[in-house]
Design an enzyme around this catalytic site. Structure first.
Site, PDB file in Angstrom:
ATOM      1  N   ASN A  89       0.826  -1.204   0.000  1.00  0.00           N
ATOM      2  CA  ASN A  89       0.000   0.000   0.000  1.00  0.00           C
ATOM      3  C   ASN A  89       0.861   1.254   0.000  1.00  0.00           C
ATOM      4  OD1 ASN A  89      -2.155  -1.769   0.193  1.00  0.00           O
ATOM      5  ND2 ASN A  89      -2.290  -1.585   2.420  1.00  0.00           N
ATOM      6  N   HIS A 106       6.073  -0.480  -2.637  1.00  0.00           N
ATOM      7  CA  HIS A 106       5.541   0.196  -3.821  1.00  0.00           C
ATOM      8  C   HIS A 106       5.567   1.713  -3.692  1.00  0.00           C
ATOM      9  CE1 HIS A 106       3.185  -3.686  -5.057  1.00  0.00           C
ATOM     10  NE2 HIS A 106       4.457  -3.725  -5.381  1.00  0.00           N
TER      11      HIS A 106
END
Length: 233
Positions: A89, A106
Site C-alpha cells: 500500500n 511500492h
C-alpha cells in the site's frame, strides 16, 4: 516466534475507506492503469497522472487507520526487533497507527521523486508539472514516489533477507496476483517458516499457505495478533 514478516495489501486499508484495485468497483475499473500507473503513461500525459495521484493523496488525508493497522503496531511494540511489515500500500495508515519497522515496497503517496537529482522528498500538497524539487530546485521534474507497473519495487534485497530469516510469514488482505510480492510465501516456506493468509475471502493462492483465516481485517488481524502474543501460534 523469533522473526515475523507480515505482507499487507489493499484489503487491510479497505475498511478505512481506501479504494481497492481489482474489485469490480475498484480503482482499475474506473481508471486505465496504463494511463496513470506506468512510466509510459506519465511520459504521454504527466498532468493526467499528477491529477490522479493528487486526488488519491487528498483522499488519504480523509481516512484513518483501523483496528487491523493498530493491532500490527501493537505486535511490533510487544516484540521489538522481531516484526517487519512489508506493505504493498502507498497510504500512510501503518505509520499513523504506530508501525515503525515498515517497508513500503511500492512507494508512498506522501513523497515526491525528482527525475533530475533522484532525491525523494516528503510531499503533502498537490504535485503539478511546475512543482520544484526541494532538494535541487529543478522545476517540472517531480513525479509521485510510487512504483508503477514495469518498475522494480523498493528494498527487495532487504525483504528477501527478512523472508529467508523469518519463522512466521503472514499475508493480510492481498490478492496474490502481483509479483514479486505474490512469491514471498514460497520464499518464506522454503526457509521453513509457518505461512498464514488472512483475507476477506481466501482464494487463488490457497495451496501456498499452511493456514488460512477468512474475515474482515478489523476482526481477524487483532485476533491473530492476540494469538501470537498469547503464545498459541
Amino acid at each position: 516466534m523469533s522473526k515475523i514478516v507480515i505482507l499487507t495489501g489493499a484489503g487491510i486499508s479497505a475498511e478505512s475507506g481506501v479504494a481497492t484495485f481489482r474489485d469490480p468497483d475498484g480503482v482499475w475499473a474506473k481508471f486505465n492503469l496504463e494511463d496513470v500507473a506506468t512510466p509510459q503513461g506519465f511520459a504521454r500525459d504527466p498532468a493526467k497522472v499528477q491529477d490522479f495521484y493528487n486526488m488519491r493523496r487528498r483522499q488519504m488525508g480523509a481516512v484513518e487507520p483501523n483496528a487491523a493497522h493498530a493491532a500490527l503496531a501493537v505486535l511490533e511494540q510487544a516484540l521489538p526487533g522481531k516484526v517487519l511489515v512489508v506493505t504493498q500500500n502507498i497510504d500512510d495508515l501503518h505509520e499513523r497507527a504506530g508501525s515503525r519497522s515498515l517497508i513500503h515496497m511500492h512507494g508512498e503517496l506522501g513523497r515526491a521523486l525528482c527525475l533530475g537529482c533522484g532525491e525523494s522528498s516528503a510531499w503533502v500538497d498537490d504535485i503539478t508539472v511546475q512543482s520544484q524539487c526541494p532538494a535541487c530546485g529543478a522545476g517540472g521534474r517531480l513525479r509521485p514516489d510510487v512504483v508503477w507497473f514495469g518498475e522494480m519495487p523498493y528494498r527487495m534485497e532487504e525483504i528477501g533477507d527478512a523472508l529467508t530469516g523469518c519463522d512466521l510469514f503472514a499475508a493480510i488482505g492481498t490478492s496474490g496476483n502481483v509479483y514479486p510480492a505474490a512469491g514471498f510465501v514460497e520464499e518464506a516456506r522454503a526457509a521453513g517458516a509457518l505461512t498464514v493468509e488472512l483475507n476477506l475471502k481466501c482464494a487463488g493462492w490457497a495451496s501456498r499457505f499452511d493456514e488460512q483465516i477468512e474475515g474482515p481485517a478489523t476482526e481477524v488481524v487483532p485476533a491473530f495478533v492476540e494469538r501470537i502474543l498469547s503464545g498459541k501460534g
